[in-house]
Scaffold this active site. Structure first.
Site, PDB file in Angstrom:
ATOM      1  N   ASP A 100      14.417   6.386  -2.663  1.00 22.41           N
ATOM      2  CA  ASP A 100      13.588   5.464  -3.449  1.00 22.41           C
ATOM      3  C   ASP A 100      12.957   4.422  -2.541  1.00 22.41           C
ATOM      4  O   ASP A 100      13.631   3.480  -2.117  1.00 22.41           O
ATOM      5  CB  ASP A 100      14.449   4.773  -4.515  1.00 22.41           C
ATOM      6  CG  ASP A 100      14.836   5.734  -5.622  1.00 22.41           C
ATOM      7  OD1 ASP A 100      16.001   5.695  -6.047  1.00 22.41           O
ATOM      8  OD2 ASP A 100      13.975   6.523  -6.037  1.00 22.41           O
TER       9      ASP A 100
ATOM     10  N   ASP B 187      14.050  10.628 -14.103  1.00 20.83           N
ATOM     11  CA  ASP B 187      14.668   9.642 -13.213  1.00 20.83           C
ATOM     12  C   ASP B 187      14.907   8.317 -13.921  1.00 20.83           C
ATOM     13  O   ASP B 187      13.968   7.690 -14.395  1.00 20.83           O
ATOM     14  CB  ASP B 187      13.720   9.415 -12.013  1.00 20.83           C
ATOM     15  CG  ASP B 187      14.243   8.385 -11.020  1.00 20.83           C
ATOM     16  OD1 ASP B 187      13.423   7.876 -10.228  1.00 20.83           O
ATOM     17  OD2 ASP B 187      15.446   8.115 -11.028  1.00 20.83           O
TER      18      ASP B 187
HETATM   19  C1  DX5 Z   1      14.672   3.323 -10.013  1.00 22.50           C
HETATM   20  C2  DX5 Z   1      14.835   4.557  -9.191  1.00 22.50           C
HETATM   21  C3  DX5 Z   1      15.956   5.447  -9.695  1.00 22.50           C
HETATM   22  C4  DX5 Z   1      17.296   4.782  -9.733  1.00 22.50           C
HETATM   23  C5  DX5 Z   1      18.256   5.696 -10.426  1.00 22.50           C
HETATM   24  O1  DX5 Z   1      13.481   2.733  -9.738  1.00 22.50           O
HETATM   25  O2  DX5 Z   1      13.637   5.289  -9.144  1.00 22.50           O
HETATM   26  O3  DX5 Z   1      16.025   6.602  -8.892  1.00 22.50           O
HETATM   27  O4  DX5 Z   1      17.718   4.512  -8.444  1.00 22.50           O
HETATM   28  O5  DX5 Z   1      19.461   5.024 -10.620  1.00 22.50           O
HETATM   29  P1  DX5 Z   1      20.260   5.191 -11.995  1.00 22.50           P
HETATM   30  O6  DX5 Z   1      20.580   6.663 -12.113  1.00 22.50           O
HETATM   31  O7  DX5 Z   1      21.474   4.356 -11.808  1.00 22.50           O
HETATM   32  O8  DX5 Z   1      19.345   4.729 -13.094  1.00 22.50           O
END
Ligand code: DX5
Length: 232
Positions: free
Chosen positions: A37, A177
């Site tokens: 990310d 996501d």
């Molecule tokens: C948020 C990111 C996600 C996040 C996912 O902007 O794009 O990939 O890190 O984390 P969780 O699964 O905890 O929502």
């Protein structure tokens, strides 16, 4: 429709003091990829990684590396993220004034092309481009942080893309996501997702990476092809 739903941990939730190990744990747990990310503090209110992290991970694991660019000017960094070892580069439609140009620049780097949509962005903005991309990423949280709540009002968007891709016989993947865990993963897969990105449900104190990946995979294993197509 291939039956295997892809699972990609998001390293945003990993222990940064031992990032290489955490990536290896995910690879050993049999995940299909790892999502990186990338945040610039502008497009999203957080700052994270640059191409250097991708390069370091490339030297550590052989698994598919998926660079999710949550940055204002992705076209300026496509080359660096591709050369660093990304297998796919995902840009956000919201920041691409000329999306075909950006998609073309990624394609020229011989890596897979993905486009992500924020929750507030309508699915129809991608109608003209679905045949130019390998992956649509549906954000089920407002991007910027891990550990947020899954927005189930995005399930319609997943269903929309599943219908569009199936009707147009396009083989692109639909990756979801944000807020993915063993209770929301079946909802996303039931709506037509073919891939899941998960951060805090994989990298956490309550279980090992292998255990958490197995839990997630189990939560969707009952959703066979037939069930998935019936659910739609
Ligand atoms: C948020 C990111 C996600 C996040 C996912 O902007 O794009 O990939 O890190 O984390 P969780 O699964 O905890 O929502």
């Amino acid at each position: 429709m291939s039956s295997r739903i892809t699972i990609e941990p998001s390293i945003l939730s990993a222990d940064f003091s031992r990032l290489g190990e955490q990536a290896k744990e995910a690879q050993d747990a049999g995940v299909e990829g790892i999502q990186i990310d990338v945040m610039d503090g502008h497009f999203v209110p957080n700052l994270t990684f640059g191409p250097g992290i991708v390069k370091a991970l490339r030297q550590t694991v052989s698994v598919f590396l998926d660079s999710h660019l949550m940055i204002d000017n992705p076209q300026s960094f496509v080359g660096e993220f591709a050369r660093a070892g990304s297998n796919r580069i995902i840009v956000h439609q919201e920041v691409c004034r000329d999306l075909p140009v950006v998609l073309h620049s990624i394609r020229q780097m011989k890596v897979e092309v993905g486009v992500a949509l924020n929750p507030a962005t309508s699915a129809v903005v991608l109608d003209k481009f679905l045949d130019m991309i390998d992956c649509v990423q549906v954000m089920t949280v407002n991007p910027g942080f891990a550990g947020q709540r899954f927005m189930d009002n995005q399930l319609n968007k997943i269903e929309y893309f599943r219908r569009e891709l199936d009707q147009r016989h396009l083989s692109g993947s639909i990756v979801v996501d944000g807020g993915i865990d063993s209770s929301t993963a079946p909802l996303a897969v039931g709506a037509g997702a073919s891939g899941l990105v998960a951060g805090s449900s994989i990298y956490n104190q309550s279980g090992s990476v292998a255990h958490n990946v197995a839990l997630l995979r189990k939560s969707i294993s009952s959703l066979s092809n037939t069930t998935r197509s019936m659910l739609r």
